[in-house]
Design a protein around this motif. Structure first.
Motif, mmCIF file in Angstrom:
data_model
loop_
_atom_site.group_PDB
_atom_site.id
_atom_site.type_symbol
_atom_site.label_atom_id
_atom_site.label_comp_id
_atom_site.label_asym_id
_atom_site.label_seq_id
_atom_site.Cartn_x
_atom_site.Cartn_y
_atom_site.Cartn_z
ATOM 1 N N ILE A 172 110.180 44.834 51.351
ATOM 2 C CA ILE A 172 111.014 45.992 50.971
ATOM 3 C C ILE A 172 111.989 46.129 51.934
ATOM 4 N N GLN A 173 111.647 45.706 53.227
ATOM 5 C CA GLN A 173 112.375 45.864 54.316
ATOM 6 C C GLN A 173 113.493 44.779 54.646
ATOM 7 N N LEU A 174 114.397 44.700 53.670
ATOM 8 C CA LEU A 174 115.326 43.675 53.446
ATOM 9 C C LEU A 174 116.499 44.544 53.951
ATOM 10 N N GLU A 175 117.124 44.056 55.200
ATOM 11 C CA GLU A 175 118.232 44.788 55.910
ATOM 12 C C GLU A 175 117.957 46.279 55.788
ATOM 13 N N GLY A 176 116.873 46.728 56.258
ATOM 14 C CA GLY A 176 116.594 48.035 56.233
ATOM 15 C C GLY A 176 115.846 48.630 54.978
ATOM 16 N N ARG A 205 117.855 46.902 41.524
ATOM 17 C CA ARG A 205 118.696 45.877 40.692
ATOM 18 C C ARG A 205 117.776 44.952 40.132
ATOM 19 N N ALA A 206 116.569 44.649 40.374
ATOM 20 C CA ALA A 206 115.888 43.340 39.806
ATOM 21 C C ALA A 206 115.331 44.129 38.447
ATOM 22 N N GLN A 207 115.326 45.586 38.758
ATOM 23 C CA GLN A 207 114.813 46.028 37.322
ATOM 24 C C GLN A 207 115.773 45.699 36.192
ATOM 25 N N GLU A 208 117.048 45.715 36.435
ATOM 26 C CA GLU A 208 118.008 45.312 35.404
ATOM 27 C C GLU A 208 117.710 43.857 34.964
ATOM 28 N N VAL A 209 117.388 42.993 36.059
ATOM 29 C CA VAL A 209 117.542 41.560 35.500
ATOM 30 C C VAL A 209 115.998 41.481 34.583
ATOM 31 N N ALA A 213 119.374 40.164 49.860
ATOM 32 C CA ALA A 213 119.227 40.749 48.350
ATOM 33 C C ALA A 213 120.002 40.353 47.547
ATOM 34 N N GLU A 214 121.223 40.335 47.772
ATOM 35 C CA GLU A 214 122.467 39.832 46.829
ATOM 36 C C GLU A 214 122.069 38.468 46.240
ATOM 37 N N ASP A 215 121.555 37.504 47.116
ATOM 38 C CA ASP A 215 121.468 36.100 46.724
ATOM 39 C C ASP A 215 120.015 36.066 45.797
ATOM 40 N N ALA A 216 119.134 36.871 46.269
ATOM 41 C CA ALA A 216 117.966 37.059 45.299
ATOM 42 C C ALA A 216 118.302 37.737 43.559
ATOM 43 N N ILE A 217 119.183 38.786 43.617
ATOM 44 C CA ILE A 217 119.448 39.082 42.574
ATOM 45 C C ILE A 217 120.152 38.257 41.650
ATOM 46 N N GLU A 218 120.789 37.335 42.395
ATOM 47 C CA GLU A 218 121.710 36.447 41.624
ATOM 48 C C GLU A 218 120.968 35.119 41.049
ATOM 49 N N LYS A 219 119.927 34.829 41.920
ATOM 50 C CA LYS A 219 119.137 33.799 41.331
ATOM 51 C C LYS A 219 118.175 34.287 40.056
ATOM 52 N N ALA A 220 117.656 35.466 40.255
ATOM 53 C CA ALA A 220 116.865 36.074 39.360
ATOM 54 C C ALA A 220 117.448 36.224 38.209
ATOM 55 N N ARG A 221 118.893 36.722 38.142
ATOM 56 C CA ARG A 221 119.751 36.647 36.868
ATOM 57 C C ARG A 221 119.752 35.238 36.285
ATOM 58 N N ARG A 222 119.901 34.287 37.059
ATOM 59 C CA ARG A 222 120.432 32.872 36.766
ATOM 60 C C ARG A 222 118.941 32.240 36.115
ATOM 61 N N LEU A 223 117.778 32.285 36.954
ATOM 62 C CA LEU A 223 116.705 31.670 36.543
ATOM 63 C C LEU A 223 115.695 32.350 35.812
ATOM 64 N N ARG A 224 115.712 33.602 35.607
ATOM 65 C CA ARG A 224 114.936 34.300 35.043
ATOM 66 C C ARG A 224 113.463 34.055 35.331
ATOM 67 N N PRO A 225 112.696 34.431 36.365
ATOM 68 C CA PRO A 225 111.570 34.005 36.762
ATOM 69 C C PRO A 225 110.349 34.591 36.061
#
Length: 104
Positions: free
Chosen positions: A38-42, A52-56, A19-31
């Motif tokens: 949904i079941q990432l690490e639970g 958090r993606a909402q923020e991005v 999840a953390e990597d995904a959020i960082e990539k979304a911030r950087r790449l603006r997809p």
């Protein structure tokens, strides 16, 4: 499987293992689109990642599509409240995801 199908269909695809990597990539790449499980690490971690993606996406309106094993209506509703624009329940054929992305 979905990433390979989308890449084969002509989309530029970036993947993230956590999840953390995904959020960082979304911030950087603006997809143009975010797809997630949904079941990432639970379940709670996956929903937190969507929030958090909402923020991005901010005012850009980046759609968020979840492809998940959750099939109970309550779980799907939780995903929508967290910020998913669409929730597809597995088993979901890659063609179905592609059709939803393409608006067909």
């Amino acid at each position: 499987m979905y990433a390979k199908w989308l890449a084969f269909s002509g989309f530029r695809v970036e993947e993230a293992a956590a999840a953390e990597d995904a959020i960082e990539k979304a911030r950087r790449l603006r997809p143009d689109l975010i797809t997630t499980e949904i079941q990432l690490e639970g379940a709670d971690k996956g929903l937190q990642a969507v929030r958090r993606a909402q923020e991005v996406r901010g005012d850009q309106g980046i759609p968020i599509i979840a492809v998940t094993e959750w099939e109970m209506g309550e779980c799907v509703e939780k995903a929508r409240r967290a910020g998913c624009d669409l929730v597809l329940v597995k088993p979901c054929l890659p063609e179905t995801l592609l059709a939803e992305i393409s608006g067909s």
